[in-house]
Write a protein that holds these residues in place. Structure first.
Motif, PDB file in Angstrom:
ATOM      1  N   ARG A  10      18.747 -35.325  -0.465  1.00  0.00           N
ATOM      2  CA  ARG A  10      18.940 -34.311   0.239  1.00  0.00           C
ATOM      3  C   ARG A  10      20.533 -33.848  -0.807  1.00  0.00           C
ATOM      4  NH1 ARG A  10      18.708 -29.800   4.071  1.00  0.00           N
ATOM      5  NH2 ARG A  10      17.895 -32.029   5.601  1.00  0.00           N
ATOM      6  N   LYS A  11      21.597 -34.765  -0.706  1.00  0.00           N
ATOM      7  CA  LYS A  11      22.627 -35.122  -1.721  1.00  0.00           C
ATOM      8  C   LYS A  11      22.311 -35.248  -3.073  1.00  0.00           C
ATOM      9  CE  LYS A  11      27.018 -36.608  -1.487  1.00  0.00           C
ATOM     10  NZ  LYS A  11      28.407 -37.686  -0.706  1.00  0.00           N
ATOM     11  N   LEU A  12      20.960 -35.349  -3.401  1.00  0.00           N
ATOM     12  CA  LEU A  12      19.956 -35.492  -5.006  1.00  0.00           C
ATOM     13  C   LEU A  12      19.608 -34.147  -5.540  1.00  0.00           C
ATOM     14  CD1 LEU A  12      19.733 -37.296  -7.296  1.00  0.00           C
ATOM     15  CD2 LEU A  12      17.004 -37.654  -6.312  1.00  0.00           C
ATOM     16  N   PHE A  13      19.129 -34.070  -4.680  1.00  0.00           N
ATOM     17  CA  PHE A  13      18.969 -32.259  -4.787  1.00  0.00           C
ATOM     18  C   PHE A  13      19.988 -31.044  -5.079  1.00  0.00           C
ATOM     19  CE2 PHE A  13      16.592 -28.138  -3.666  1.00  0.00           C
ATOM     20  CZ  PHE A  13      15.650 -28.109  -4.839  1.00  0.00           C
ATOM     21  N   LYS A  14      20.588 -31.657  -3.581  1.00  0.00           N
ATOM     22  CA  LYS A  14      21.628 -30.779  -4.226  1.00  0.00           C
ATOM     23  C   LYS A  14      22.503 -30.484  -5.914  1.00  0.00           C
ATOM     24  CE  LYS A  14      25.957 -29.218  -2.200  1.00  0.00           C
ATOM     25  NZ  LYS A  14      27.167 -29.604  -1.073  1.00  0.00           N
ATOM     26  N   THR A  39      29.631 -36.832 -20.223  1.00  0.00           N
ATOM     27  CA  THR A  39      30.304 -36.342 -18.638  1.00  0.00           C
ATOM     28  C   THR A  39      29.278 -37.116 -17.641  1.00  0.00           C
ATOM     29  OG1 THR A  39      30.632 -34.255 -19.588  1.00  0.00           O
ATOM     30  CG2 THR A  39      30.261 -34.625 -17.298  1.00  0.00           C
ATOM     31  N   SER A  40      30.051 -37.719 -16.614  1.00  0.00           N
ATOM     32  CA  SER A  40      30.084 -38.491 -16.277  1.00  0.00           C
ATOM     33  C   SER A  40      29.147 -37.993 -14.656  1.00  0.00           C
ATOM     34  CB  SER A  40      31.010 -39.283 -15.190  1.00  0.00           C
ATOM     35  OG  SER A  40      31.475 -40.677 -15.997  1.00  0.00           O
ATOM     36  N   PHE A  41      28.029 -38.154 -14.903  1.00  0.00           N
ATOM     37  CA  PHE A  41      27.149 -37.089 -12.903  1.00  0.00           C
ATOM     38  C   PHE A  41      26.910 -38.283 -12.576  1.00  0.00           C
ATOM     39  CE2 PHE A  41      26.850 -34.173 -16.790  1.00  0.00           C
ATOM     40  CZ  PHE A  41      27.232 -33.126 -16.053  1.00  0.00           C
ATOM     41  N   THR A  42      27.385 -37.876 -10.997  1.00  0.00           N
ATOM     42  CA  THR A  42      27.225 -39.119  -9.501  1.00  0.00           C
ATOM     43  C   THR A  42      27.031 -38.049  -8.201  1.00  0.00           C
ATOM     44  OG1 THR A  42      27.400 -41.304  -8.814  1.00  0.00           O
ATOM     45  CG2 THR A  42      29.603 -40.170  -9.531  1.00  0.00           C
ATOM     46  N   THR A  43      25.836 -38.368  -7.245  1.00  0.00           N
ATOM     47  CA  THR A  43      25.866 -38.237  -6.129  1.00  0.00           C
ATOM     48  C   THR A  43      27.305 -38.686  -4.988  1.00  0.00           C
ATOM     49  OG1 THR A  43      24.233 -40.094  -5.839  1.00  0.00           O
ATOM     50  CG2 THR A  43      23.293 -37.724  -6.587  1.00  0.00           C
ATOM     51  N   ASP A  44      27.619 -39.514  -5.551  1.00  0.00           N
ATOM     52  CA  ASP A  44      29.004 -40.382  -4.933  1.00  0.00           C
ATOM     53  C   ASP A  44      28.059 -40.049  -3.744  1.00  0.00           C
ATOM     54  OD1 ASP A  44      31.492 -40.828  -4.283  1.00  0.00           O
ATOM     55  OD2 ASP A  44      32.075 -39.782  -3.709  1.00  0.00           O
ATOM     56  N   LEU A  45      27.259 -41.571  -2.856  1.00  0.00           N
ATOM     57  CA  LEU A  45      27.250 -42.145  -1.390  1.00  0.00           C
ATOM     58  C   LEU A  45      27.848 -42.219  -1.527  1.00  0.00           C
ATOM     59  CD1 LEU A  45      23.203 -42.241  -2.171  1.00  0.00           C
ATOM     60  CD2 LEU A  45      24.191 -40.303  -1.838  1.00  0.00           C
ATOM     61  N   THR A  46      28.896 -42.202   0.331  1.00  0.00           N
ATOM     62  CA  THR A  46      29.307 -42.334   0.919  1.00  0.00           C
ATOM     63  C   THR A  46      28.658 -43.642   2.011  1.00  0.00           C
ATOM     64  OG1 THR A  46      29.555 -41.277   2.535  1.00  0.00           O
ATOM     65  CG2 THR A  46      31.105 -41.112   1.075  1.00  0.00           C
ATOM     66  N   LEU A  69      22.456 -37.813 -14.312  1.00  0.00           N
ATOM     67  CA  LEU A  69      23.113 -38.366 -12.819  1.00  0.00           C
ATOM     68  C   LEU A  69      22.505 -39.492 -12.230  1.00  0.00           C
ATOM     69  CD1 LEU A  69      23.618 -37.293 -10.444  1.00  0.00           C
ATOM     70  CD2 LEU A  69      21.111 -35.877 -10.065  1.00  0.00           C
ATOM     71  N   ILE A  70      23.723 -40.212 -12.170  1.00  0.00           N
ATOM     72  CA  ILE A  70      23.749 -41.310 -11.219  1.00  0.00           C
ATOM     73  C   ILE A  70      23.642 -41.173  -9.745  1.00  0.00           C
ATOM     74  CG2 ILE A  70      24.972 -44.336 -11.042  1.00  0.00           C
ATOM     75  CD1 ILE A  70      24.050 -42.945 -13.763  1.00  0.00           C
ATOM     76  N   HIS A  71      22.239 -41.556  -8.826  1.00  0.00           N
ATOM     77  CA  HIS A  71      22.539 -41.507  -7.573  1.00  0.00           C
ATOM     78  C   HIS A  71      22.631 -42.375  -7.288  1.00  0.00           C
ATOM     79  CE1 HIS A  71      20.569 -40.274  -3.552  1.00  0.00           C
ATOM     80  NE2 HIS A  71      20.018 -40.673  -3.415  1.00  0.00           N
ATOM     81  N   ALA A  72      24.256 -42.754  -6.264  1.00  0.00           N
ATOM     82  CA  ALA A  72      24.635 -44.001  -5.508  1.00  0.00           C
ATOM     83  C   ALA A  72      25.932 -43.730  -5.950  1.00  0.00           C
ATOM     84  CB  ALA A  72      24.672 -44.896  -7.085  1.00  0.00           C
ATOM     85  N   PRO A  73      26.559 -45.001  -5.138  1.00  0.00           N
ATOM     86  CA  PRO A  73      27.757 -44.726  -4.835  1.00  0.00           C
ATOM     87  C   PRO A  73      28.857 -44.806  -5.881  1.00  0.00           C
ATOM     88  CG  PRO A  73      27.228 -46.270  -3.366  1.00  0.00           C
ATOM     89  CD  PRO A  73      25.496 -45.893  -3.957  1.00  0.00           C
ATOM     90  N   ASP A 131      15.041 -44.355  -0.847  1.00  0.00           N
ATOM     91  CA  ASP A 131      15.357 -43.286  -0.947  1.00  0.00           C
ATOM     92  C   ASP A 131      13.886 -42.885  -2.358  1.00  0.00           C
ATOM     93  OD1 ASP A 131      17.453 -41.993   0.109  1.00  0.00           O
ATOM     94  OD2 ASP A 131      18.717 -41.912  -1.583  1.00  0.00           O
ATOM     95  N   ASP A 132      13.135 -41.530  -2.015  1.00  0.00           N
ATOM     96  CA  ASP A 132      12.053 -40.663  -3.068  1.00  0.00           C
ATOM     97  C   ASP A 132      12.544 -40.458  -4.565  1.00  0.00           C
ATOM     98  OD1 ASP A 132       9.651 -40.785  -3.994  1.00  0.00           O
ATOM     99  OD2 ASP A 132       8.759 -39.997  -2.200  1.00  0.00           O
ATOM    100  N   ILE A 133      12.421 -41.011  -5.180  1.00  0.00           N
ATOM    101  CA  ILE A 133      13.382 -40.170  -6.846  1.00  0.00           C
ATOM    102  C   ILE A 133      12.607 -39.461  -7.004  1.00  0.00           C
ATOM    103  CG2 ILE A 133      14.496 -40.642  -8.410  1.00  0.00           C
ATOM    104  CD1 ILE A 133      16.140 -41.561  -5.667  1.00  0.00           C
ATOM    105  N   GLU A 134      11.569 -39.884  -7.233  1.00  0.00           N
ATOM    106  CA  GLU A 134      10.054 -39.223  -7.875  1.00  0.00           C
ATOM    107  C   GLU A 134       9.663 -37.914  -7.326  1.00  0.00           C
ATOM    108  OE1 GLU A 134      10.018 -42.612  -6.900  1.00  0.00           O
ATOM    109  OE2 GLU A 134       9.491 -43.371  -9.132  1.00  0.00           O
ATOM    110  N   ALA A 135       9.441 -37.756  -6.111  1.00  0.00           N
ATOM    111  CA  ALA A 135       8.955 -36.739  -5.105  1.00  0.00           C
ATOM    112  C   ALA A 135      10.496 -35.513  -5.203  1.00  0.00           C
ATOM    113  CB  ALA A 135       9.511 -36.928  -3.002  1.00  0.00           C
ATOM    114  N   VAL A 136      11.543 -36.407  -5.254  1.00  0.00           N
ATOM    115  CA  VAL A 136      13.143 -35.320  -5.278  1.00  0.00           C
ATOM    116  C   VAL A 136      12.904 -34.769  -6.696  1.00  0.00           C
ATOM    117  CG1 VAL A 136      15.497 -35.297  -4.944  1.00  0.00           C
ATOM    118  CG2 VAL A 136      14.267 -36.455  -3.233  1.00  0.00           C
ATOM    119  N   CYS A 137      12.445 -35.207  -7.766  1.00  0.00           N
ATOM    120  CA  CYS A 137      12.608 -34.994  -8.819  1.00  0.00           C
ATOM    121  C   CYS A 137      11.602 -33.936  -9.297  1.00  0.00           C
ATOM    122  CB  CYS A 137      12.635 -36.350 -10.203  1.00  0.00           C
ATOM    123  SG  CYS A 137      14.593 -37.803 -10.257  1.00  0.00           S
ATOM    124  N   GLN A 138      10.465 -34.630  -8.513  1.00  0.00           N
ATOM    125  CA  GLN A 138       8.985 -33.539  -9.106  1.00  0.00           C
ATOM    126  C   GLN A 138       9.720 -32.083  -8.743  1.00  0.00           C
ATOM    127  OE1 GLN A 138       5.446 -35.461  -7.553  1.00  0.00           O
ATOM    128  NE2 GLN A 138       4.459 -32.933  -8.223  1.00  0.00           N
TER     129      GLN A 138
END
Length: 496
Positions: free
Chosen positions: A108-112, A90-97, A63-67, A139-146
């Motif tokens: 929030r979008k990453l968790f979803k 398979t491509s997974f991305t949060t598609d940030l705008t 999962l790529i957390h990015a635009p 963005d606190d990636i470690e906290a969201v992943c945990q």
């Protein structure tokens, strides 16, 4: 970010790197990788390097957390092949705008996104990659992943390698750090044995590791984890129970090999499966390491029997190509482990090496090349496209072996070219792979198309000169008419 800086500093000061050990204290602090110039092409960023190392883990969702633009190539990453799951393609991305960035909706979008992947695909793990944008906005990636791992009951691994921190090679090593911290040692196998090994830095390009694994199977040696080629998450999680390891590409995962040796007493060596001699030496070294770790010494004898059988078959098949390729000149424009392993493999059948690049090669790689090639003038750090073209157009090489970036230089010089890098379509590892490499070189050089393209183009040929003759009476009469009209003389027209 402070944790990321500490990891980068640790990777830069890698004691297992031969190149790094040769530096003084001041140079060592500057790191192994060249700094990136903003706006300049650097052959891939740290994010690209991390994804290259981890994406061939086939049953994991990446999962790529990015635009959206940060997710570029997932379908055929480096030509790696899988014998089973296809989730990694398979491509997974949060598609940030822009709105997500301004309003602080990234976490929030990453968790979803993690929840949606869990519900739709049910993978054993999800690897999350921040990029420059999400790292800079904090963005606190470690906290969201945990939190997601606790909520959904699966491994969610943060891979902290945003592009701006350094080069692709640095990203390779940061990917190894992520495996050490979050994956390796998190599961226990119920079938650990004295003949288990790890293969590190093997990407299974075009399925070439599948040409080597049957040799190990015949010796009773089990590959506990091949990292990352055709790997499964649980295999990597149990990799700490292997008894020995082989490093195929030291520039990528030497830090992983060294730290696994320190933590779990898994000795390693660097070897190659390219070429007959190097493949045999790799099998011997694996067997010797296992014996030192407590395996039955009888495996040494069985290894020699296997090597003798396979070498006899390979040399017999290669004999047909010797008269066709003996004395042919090869220019090798690659780097890393291939800068010496492929050179050695080609010289075994009488091919002359007129040059090999050592870009991205370690000091140890360069020393091996010097031992193989007596003429050190054939070793170059980097060759510009203009220099490559000049060398090929002057017929100093019969074929160019390189990556896809320089194929058009060879084609412009009307010289055969063969892909030797990660995009290649044919496997070249092991005894059978060596035979395939020689066959492809022979097909490229002997292709009759080169005789045709080297012929002068029709528009470059001089037209046939007509034999001069005196003008006929009718032509002379016509000339007089023209003279009267244009005010010229017969001398202005000459002979017909």
């Amino acid at each position: 970010m402070s944790l990321l800086r500490a990891k980068i500093k640790d990777v830069f000061n890698e004691p297992g790197c031969e190149k790094n050990r040769g530096k003084d204290a001041k140079a060592r602090k500057e790191g192994c990788s060249k700094p990136l110039t903003p706006g300049a092409a650097a052959g891939g960023c740290a994010f690209d390097g991390a994804k290259i190392v981890l994406q061939p883990i086939t049953d994991v969702a990446h999962l790529i957390h990015a635009p959206l633009a940060c997710e570029g190539n997932s379908w055929d990453n480096r030509g790696a092949a899988s014998s089973g799951p296809a989730l990694w393609r398979t491509s997974f991305t949060t598609d940030l705008t822009e709105l997500d960035v301004v309003m602080g909706q990234g976490e929030r979008k990453l968790f979803k996104a993690i929840r949606e992947i869990k519900e739709a695909y049910g993978p054993p793990a999800i690897f999350v990659y921040p990029t420059c944008v999400t790292a800079l906005i904090g963005d606190d990636i470690e906290a969201v992943c945990q939190r997601a791992a606790e909520k959904f009951g699966l491994a969610v691994v943060p891979v902290n390698a945003p592009g701006f921190v350094g080069s692709k090679n640095l990203g390779n090593k940061l990917a190894g750090e992520a495996l050490l911290e979050h994956v390796i040692g998190t599961a226990e196998p119920d079938d650990a044995g004295p003949y288990d090994i790890n293969i590190l830095g093997e990407f299974n390009l075009s399925g070439e590791f599948w040409l080597v694994k049957p040799l190990l199977d015949r010796l009773g040696i089990r590959v506990r984890a091949c990292i990352p080629g055709d790997a499964r998450y649980v295999d990597i999680a149990c990799a700490h129970r292997a008894r020995a390891a082989m490093v195929v590409c030291s520039t990528a995962l030497i830090n992983l090999a060294r730290k696994m040796d320190e933590r779990w007493d898994i000795p390693f060596f660097e070897g190659s499966f390219y070429g007959i001699t190097d493949t045999s030496d790799a099998l011997r070294n694996i067997a010797e390491l296992l014996v030192k770790q407590g395996a039955d010494p009888e495996i040494l004898g069985r290894t020699e029997v296997l090597i003798a059988e396979e070498e006899a078959i390979a040399w017999k098949k290669l004999a047909a190509y010797r008269p066709r390729l003996a004395g042919k000149r090869v220019l090798l424009n690659t780097g890393g482990v291939k800068s010496w392993s492929v050179v050695h493999a080609l010289m075994e059948i009488g091919i002359e090496i007129v040059g090999t690049s050592v870009k991205k090669s370690t000091v140890e790689d360069k020393e091996r090349i010097k031992q193989i090639l007596k003429d050190h003038n054939h070793i170059f750090e980097q060759m510009a496209a203009r220099e490559l073209y000049a060398m090929l157009s002057e017929h100093k090489a019969d074929i160019l072996l390189s990556g896809g970036r320089t194929q058009f230089v060879a084609l412009k010089a009307k010289t055969p070219w063969l892909d030797i890098n990660q995009e290649r379509q044919h496997p070249y590892a092991g005894y059978d792979g060596m035979l395939e490499l020689v066959r492809q070189i022979d097909l490229a050089i002997q292709n009759p198309i080169w005789c045709q393209v080297r012929e002068p183009a029709p528009w470059d040929c001089q037209p046939a000169v007509r034999k001069e003759r005196p003008c006929t009476k009718s032509e002379t009469a016509s000339l007089h008419v023209v003279q009267e009209f244009a005010g010229t003389t017969a001398d202005d027209f000459g002979e017909c």
